[in-house]
Design an enzyme around this catalytic site. Structure first.
Site, PDB file in Angstrom:
ATOM      1  N   TYR A  53       0.818  -1.175   0.003  1.00 59.72           N
ATOM      2  CA  TYR A  53       0.023   0.119  -0.108  1.00 59.72           C
ATOM      3  C   TYR A  53       0.720   1.239  -0.059  1.00 59.72           C
ATOM      4  CZ  TYR A  53      -3.691  -3.215   1.383  1.00 59.72           C
ATOM      5  OH  TYR A  53      -4.750  -4.130   1.510  1.00 59.72           O
ATOM      6  N   LEU A 237     -17.863  -3.051  -0.278  1.00 62.07           N
ATOM      7  CA  LEU A 237     -18.617  -2.046  -1.028  1.00 62.07           C
ATOM      8  C   LEU A 237     -18.325  -2.124  -2.374  1.00 62.07           C
ATOM      9  CD1 LEU A 237     -18.949   1.049   1.271  1.00 62.07           C
ATOM     10  CD2 LEU A 237     -20.556  -0.631   0.991  1.00 62.07           C
ATOM     11  N   GLY A 238     -17.628  -3.114  -2.785  1.00 61.58           N
ATOM     12  CA  GLY A 238     -17.235  -3.309  -4.246  1.00 61.58           C
ATOM     13  C   GLY A 238     -16.339  -2.115  -4.750  1.00 61.58           C
ATOM     14  N   LEU A 242     -21.214  -0.123  -4.254  1.00 64.48           N
ATOM     15  CA  LEU A 242     -22.742  -0.503  -3.791  1.00 64.48           C
ATOM     16  C   LEU A 242     -23.235   0.726  -2.830  1.00 64.48           C
ATOM     17  CD1 LEU A 242     -21.539  -4.081  -2.655  1.00 64.48           C
ATOM     18  CD2 LEU A 242     -23.793  -3.320  -4.046  1.00 64.48           C
ATOM     19  N   LYS A 245     -22.774   5.540  -5.592  1.00 64.58           N
ATOM     20  CA  LYS A 245     -22.353   6.959  -6.074  1.00 64.58           C
ATOM     21  C   LYS A 245     -21.804   6.852  -7.607  1.00 64.58           C
ATOM     22  CE  LYS A 245     -17.551   6.111  -3.986  1.00 64.58           C
ATOM     23  NZ  LYS A 245     -16.613   6.555  -3.194  1.00 64.58           N
TER      24      LYS A 245
END
Length: 348
Positions: A53, A237-238, A242, A245
């Site tokens: 990351y 939330l994919g 999801l 927005k």
């Protein structure tokens, strides 16, 4: 906040885990610190990061996320209040990791752990994941398994990787091991090797799981429960889809798929968009926030220990944390199953 056992590790972790992969790319160090302060104040004791990351992974940003967490530990003195997870990358064409020769062998594991500890400013990592398998198998959106004898012949054996991780546990640099983007065979093989040879069992498994991708239920949910290796679900939330927005072609300023749509098309497939429209409509029909409904569904599954939430603002983080207090009524659960029957794997 509810707290749950992390398999047989003896750790108790919050039902929501703070994801960190935007820090250093979409979020500044100050914003990362603010998120950690807020999460800890609201009962989150479980933080998830990785040497990879922030994402998308780039040589010039690699390691910033862990460094931001390290500076927060140094300034707050809160290391003992956090169950901290990090990950070692698997093989891949990324020059920023050990000269482009990252593997899951003893030398790479030692170097990766040392690098993470240095950036995190700590002398131990509570849970250390293998970010993805060494061998050729199906993950990152592939449902079917296609053998690759050439790659398998070159792969580091699972037992060699586990023995190297066992050495790190003995040295005290990591306390528990875990798997990510793993298959049912890989999970069971790891458990059996660990038990047969007295090595640490995997504490948990981190795979994608959300309303658009419930493939975990098919082969992995049963061993997750029976072998006490629960899921820590990522991308619940994919990638934010999801929440609704991105529907109707919207691209909010600064949002992940606005910035990196070409890099991450997984949840923007036509059937995925159609399924998202149905889930968002279901939530609104019941007076629910779509994102909170999606998160609450994941957190409520019996094979899930924790749901990893990510946010680029405190407002998003607060909204996501509110999902921990949401119990979905039967009418909503029935609606979810009806949509799932029609859109079973729109975004594997």
């Amino acid at each position: 906040m509810q707290y749950r056992p992390l398999g047989r590790s003896g750790l108790s972790v919050s039902a929501l885990c703070l994801g960190t992969m935007t820090w250093g790319q979409q979020n500044t160090e100050a914003e990362a610190h603010a998120q950690m302060d807020y999460a800890l104040d609201h009962g989150v004791n479980w933080f998830d990061t990785a040497e990879l990351y922030p994402v998308p992974p780039k040589p010039e940003t690699q390691g910033r996320t862990e460094a931001y967490i390290g500076s927060w530990f140094a300034s707050r003195g809160s290391r003992d209040k956090v169950v901290l997870a990090s990950k070692i990358v698997g093989p891949g064409p990324m020059p920023q990791f050990r000269g482009g020769a990252a593997r899951l062998d003893r030398a790479n594991i030692r170097a990766a752990v040392e690098g993470s500890l240095r950036r995190l400013r700590t002398d131990y990592i509570d849970v250390y994941y293998l970010h993805w398998p060494e061998r050729a198998t199906n993950f990152f959106g592939r449902l079917g398994y296609v053998p690759d004898p050439v790659r398998d012949a070159e792969a580091i054996a699972i037992e060699d990787t586990l023995e190297a991780l066992h050495e790190q546990v003995q040295a005290g640099t990591i306390r528990h091991v875990a798997l990510s983007n793993e298959t049912a065979w890989g999970l069971m093989r790891t458990v059996r090797l660990a038990e047969d040879r007295g090595w640490p069992r995997p504490a948990c498994i981190q795979n994608p799981y959300n309303l658009l991708n419930r493939s975990f239920e098919v082969g992995l949910a049963e061993p997750a429960i029976r072998e006490a290796v629960p899921l820590c679900a990522y991308s619940p939330l994919g990638m934010g889809t999801l929440s609704g927005k991105y529907l109707d072609g919207r691209r909010p300023e600064g949002a992940r798929l606005t910035l990196f749509n070409a890099t991450y098309p997984r949840y923007q497939k036509p059937r995925g968009v159609a399924a998202t429209e149905r889930y968002v409509a279901l939530a609104r029909e019941h007076g629910l926030d779509p994102a909170r409904m999606a998160l609450a569904y994941v957190t409520s599954r019996p094979f899930v220990a924790s749901t990893i939430i990510g946010a680029t603002s405190l407002e998003q983080l607060a909204s996501n944390l509110a999902s921990a207090d949401l119990t979905l009524p039967d009418s909503v659960l029935e609606g979810i199953e009806a949509i799932h029957a029609e859109f079973t794997y729109p975004c594997p």
